[in-house]
Write a protein that holds these residues in place. Structure first.
Motif, PDB file in Angstrom:
ATOM      1  N   TRP A 107     -15.609  -1.854   1.360  1.00  0.00           N
ATOM      2  CA  TRP A 107     -16.540  -3.013   1.114  1.00  0.00           C
ATOM      3  C   TRP A 107     -16.936  -3.200   2.714  1.00  0.00           C
ATOM      4  N   THR A 108     -17.987  -4.124   2.892  1.00  0.00           N
ATOM      5  CA  THR A 108     -18.175  -4.240   4.256  1.00  0.00           C
ATOM      6  C   THR A 108     -17.615  -5.724   4.782  1.00  0.00           C
ATOM      7  N   ILE A 109     -17.652  -5.819   6.146  1.00  0.00           N
ATOM      8  CA  ILE A 109     -16.952  -6.741   6.649  1.00  0.00           C
ATOM      9  C   ILE A 109     -17.729  -7.241   7.600  1.00  0.00           C
ATOM     10  N   LEU A 162     -10.125   5.413  16.751  1.00  0.00           N
ATOM     11  CA  LEU A 162      -9.668   4.421  17.787  1.00  0.00           C
ATOM     12  C   LEU A 162     -10.254   3.009  17.758  1.00  0.00           C
ATOM     13  N   VAL A 163     -11.663   2.965  17.470  1.00  0.00           N
ATOM     14  CA  VAL A 163     -12.215   1.747  17.325  1.00  0.00           C
ATOM     15  C   VAL A 163     -11.683   1.026  16.379  1.00  0.00           C
ATOM     16  N   SER A 164     -11.648   1.638  14.973  1.00  0.00           N
ATOM     17  CA  SER A 164     -11.287   0.769  13.983  1.00  0.00           C
ATOM     18  C   SER A 164      -9.716   0.455  13.976  1.00  0.00           C
ATOM     19  N   MET A 165      -9.009   1.275  14.509  1.00  0.00           N
ATOM     20  CA  MET A 165      -7.566   0.799  14.469  1.00  0.00           C
ATOM     21  C   MET A 165      -7.182  -0.133  15.594  1.00  0.00           C
ATOM     22  N   VAL A 194     -15.078  -1.137   5.486  1.00  0.00           N
ATOM     23  CA  VAL A 194     -13.659  -0.700   5.239  1.00  0.00           C
ATOM     24  C   VAL A 194     -13.558   0.219   4.249  1.00  0.00           C
ATOM     25  N   ALA A 195     -12.696   1.385   4.296  1.00  0.00           N
ATOM     26  CA  ALA A 195     -12.630   2.234   3.185  1.00  0.00           C
ATOM     27  C   ALA A 195     -11.000   2.463   2.818  1.00  0.00           C
ATOM     28  N   ILE A 196     -10.518   2.465   1.751  1.00  0.00           N
ATOM     29  CA  ILE A 196      -9.124   2.803   1.326  1.00  0.00           C
ATOM     30  C   ILE A 196      -9.334   3.668   0.159  1.00  0.00           C
ATOM     31  N   GLY A 220      -4.073  -3.521   0.844  1.00  0.00           N
ATOM     32  CA  GLY A 220      -4.048  -3.919  -0.418  1.00  0.00           C
ATOM     33  C   GLY A 220      -4.050  -5.479  -0.725  1.00  0.00           C
ATOM     34  N   GLU A 221      -3.616  -6.325   0.333  1.00  0.00           N
ATOM     35  CA  GLU A 221      -3.813  -7.759   0.155  1.00  0.00           C
ATOM     36  C   GLU A 221      -5.169  -7.972   0.323  1.00  0.00           C
ATOM     37  N   GLN A 222      -6.047  -7.396   1.257  1.00  0.00           N
ATOM     38  CA  GLN A 222      -7.360  -7.864   1.605  1.00  0.00           C
ATOM     39  C   GLN A 222      -8.319  -7.502   0.049  1.00  0.00           C
TER      40      GLN A 222
END
Length: 536
Positions: A283-285, A400-403, A13-15, A251-253
């Motif tokens: 971070w990795t999930i 598409l896969v991520s969403m 995940v990247a934000i 943000g919560e994660q």
């Protein structure tokens, strides 16, 4: 042909968020730190490229030890890891370039071996159209062979060509007018791209990162390398920025991770064109558990055909029959990269929300135009080459896969072979009516959905006229073997059914078992016969 499969979810995940209200001192300090670490990263990348494929853990340790003296152990670890990843990416790019050159050489050599003007077949191209084209292709063959020899020599020697900051921006220095940049503007972009301000996370440490630390309330602090420790404004050689950061997305994660001191990697970079600074957290999930293919097929799905300006979608039931009307999710790929990215993201959001409301899975083609965009593959079809080159296949698939993983929607990937051609051949005319005109892309969406469900693309065709019992043709709907009434009788239609049968005639035509035809039950019923007299 490859079988369909459920695409696994993302592994990371990247934000990103903007660093607002930075002071002039903060920006100057970030530039100094980034330039210092960027010079170390350039030197380390040079050492990594010189080591080649024979690089081992001992060499890695020596590189890290040399960098630690001028920065810190954690900064050195981030730099060496980034250098290794960049070298590996360049190595994979060289291999892909090598395969592309080999395919081009084979294609041109095949065309030159044929007589001039010979037509090609369905699976192989023909000869050159004229002597002039033959001469041009022969020179092109020599150029590609030279490039292939150089690329093969680099691959065997383990040599890669890498430019920190990007080769496109580097070449733009010689074409400032085409890039719409001034010399000062180019230098600013070049310096910003070559800075290094990224740190790997570490679980168990405070807020998941000791080098670039972000507290749950948004305070950002940087651990300065040893030569710049005198610029710190906080204890232990740290510098606290005036900006406060907050993440609107996930943000919560992120807050849960930093509160639990779990690893979070950060990167700070400057957008020179906008004059803004951004902070990216990643971070990795754990891998998302994908549902079995049979389960994804059981909930029905929507077939999606990817095109240059829209996504064509059509809903299918479990038997492969199109349901409802086709849909189109348009996007515009002209303009800047950010505009194209936003257009693709908006189209995918609309598609995913529509599929989620109806509980549908998504079937898409497993497209890859890497080896199909060369001019040796398509010859003079420049328009088609530009078309497939402009399609954001990889980015669209990754988004598409991520969403879809966040919404719990399974994505089924199918082989893209002949979906457009067979869809138009078997479904475009059949689905076109007086009030609806089915396009080739809509028919391709049906073909993709049927392949994902495990059904053949072609429709069930009616038997020849001589083999039809009622001379009216048979229905071509796709009914499953367990559907009630599948083998039942056809309803009686008032009026004459054929030219030779009048109204009310042919009562047994409804009940197939009542007819004396081979294989029907009427032929195998028990029959009783009176005993024959023994005497005349």
């Amino acid at each position: 042909m490859a079988t369909p499969f459920v695409v696994p979810g993302p592994s990371g995940v990247a934000i990103r968020s903007r660093l607002k209200h930075l002071t002039a001192t903060d920006e100057e300090v970030l530039r100094l730190v980034g330039d210092h670490l960027g010079s170390l990263a350039s030197r380390d990348l040079k050492a990594r490229c010189a080591a080649g494929p024979d690089h081992d853990s001992e060499q890695w340790a020596r590189r890290k030890q040399a960098l630690t003296e001028e920065s810190s152990s954690r900064w050195a670890g981030s730099i060496t890891r980034a250098s290794h990843d960049q070298w590996a990416l360049a190595r994979r790019g060289l291999l892909a370039h090598l395969h592309s050159l080999q395919a081009g050489v084979r294609m041109i050599a095949h065309r030159l071996s044929l007589p001039v003007g010979e037509k090609g077949s369905k699976h192989a191209p023909g000869g050159c159209r004229s002597r002039q084209e033959w001469f041009a292709k022969s020179r092109r063959l020599h150029v590609l062979e030279d490039r292939l020899g150089a690329a093969r020599a680099d691959w065997e020697a383990g040599i890669v060509h890498v430019a920190r900051g990007g080769r496109r921006l580097l070449n733009g220095r010689h074409h400032l007018k085409q890039a719409q940049l001034t010399e000062a503007g180019w230098h600013a972009r070049w310096a910003a791209q070559r800075r290094f301000l990224q740190a790997d996370g570490e679980s168990g440490k405070r807020y998941g990162n000791e080098t670039l630390r972000v507290t749950p309330d948004g305070e950002v602090s940087v651990k300065f390398p040893a030569p710049l420790a005198h610029l710190a404004n906080a204890p232990h050689g740290r510098y606290v920025l005036a900006a406060r950061v907050s993440f609107a997305h996930r943000g919560e994660q992120w807050a849960d991770r930093v509160t639990a001191n779990r690893a979070v990697a950060y990167r700070i970079h400057e957008d020179v064109g906008r004059g803004r600074w951004y902070l990216t957290a990643s971070w990795t999930i754990p891998p998302v558990q994908t549902v079995p293919l049979e389960v994804a097929r059981g909930n029905r799905l929507v077939g999606v055909d990817t095109n240059a300006d829209h996504l064509a979608a059509w809903r299918l039931d479990e038997h492969g029959n199109p349901v409802g009307r086709p849909l189109r999710f348009a996007y515009d790929l002209s303009g800047t990269t950010d505009h194209r990215d936003a257009q693709v993201r908006h189209a995918l959001i609309r598609l995913l929300h529509w599929a989620r409301r109806r509980g549908l899975a998504i079937a898409m083609e497993d497209l890859d135009f890497t080896a199909k965009k060369t001019r040796e593959k398509h010859g003079r079809r420049k328009k088609f080459r530009n078309l497939i080159s402009g399609m954001p296949v990889a980015r669209l698939r990754a988004r598409l896969v991520s969403m879809a993983a966040e919404l719990g929607i399974p994505v089924i990937a199918v082989n893209p072979a002949y979906t457009s051609r067979w869809g138009a051949q078997h479904w475009q005319k059949a689905l076109t009516g007086k009030n609806r005109k089915t396009t080739r892309h809509d028919a391709a969406a049906v073909a993709i959905g049927r392949r994902a469900l495990g059904h053949p693309i072609r429709r069930r065709t009616a038997p020849p006229l001589a083999h039809r019992s009622d001379e009216q043709g048979h229905r071509t709907v796709q009914a499953g073997s367990a559907v009630p009434g599948r083998e039942g009788n056809r309803p009686r239609i008032p009026g004459p059914r054929t030219r030779s049968a009048g109204a009310g005639r042919g009562a047994n035509a409804v009940d197939q078992n009542a007819q004396h035809r081979p294989g029907r039950s009427a032929e195998h019923e028990s029959r009783q016969q009176d005993p024959l007299p023994l005497s005349p």
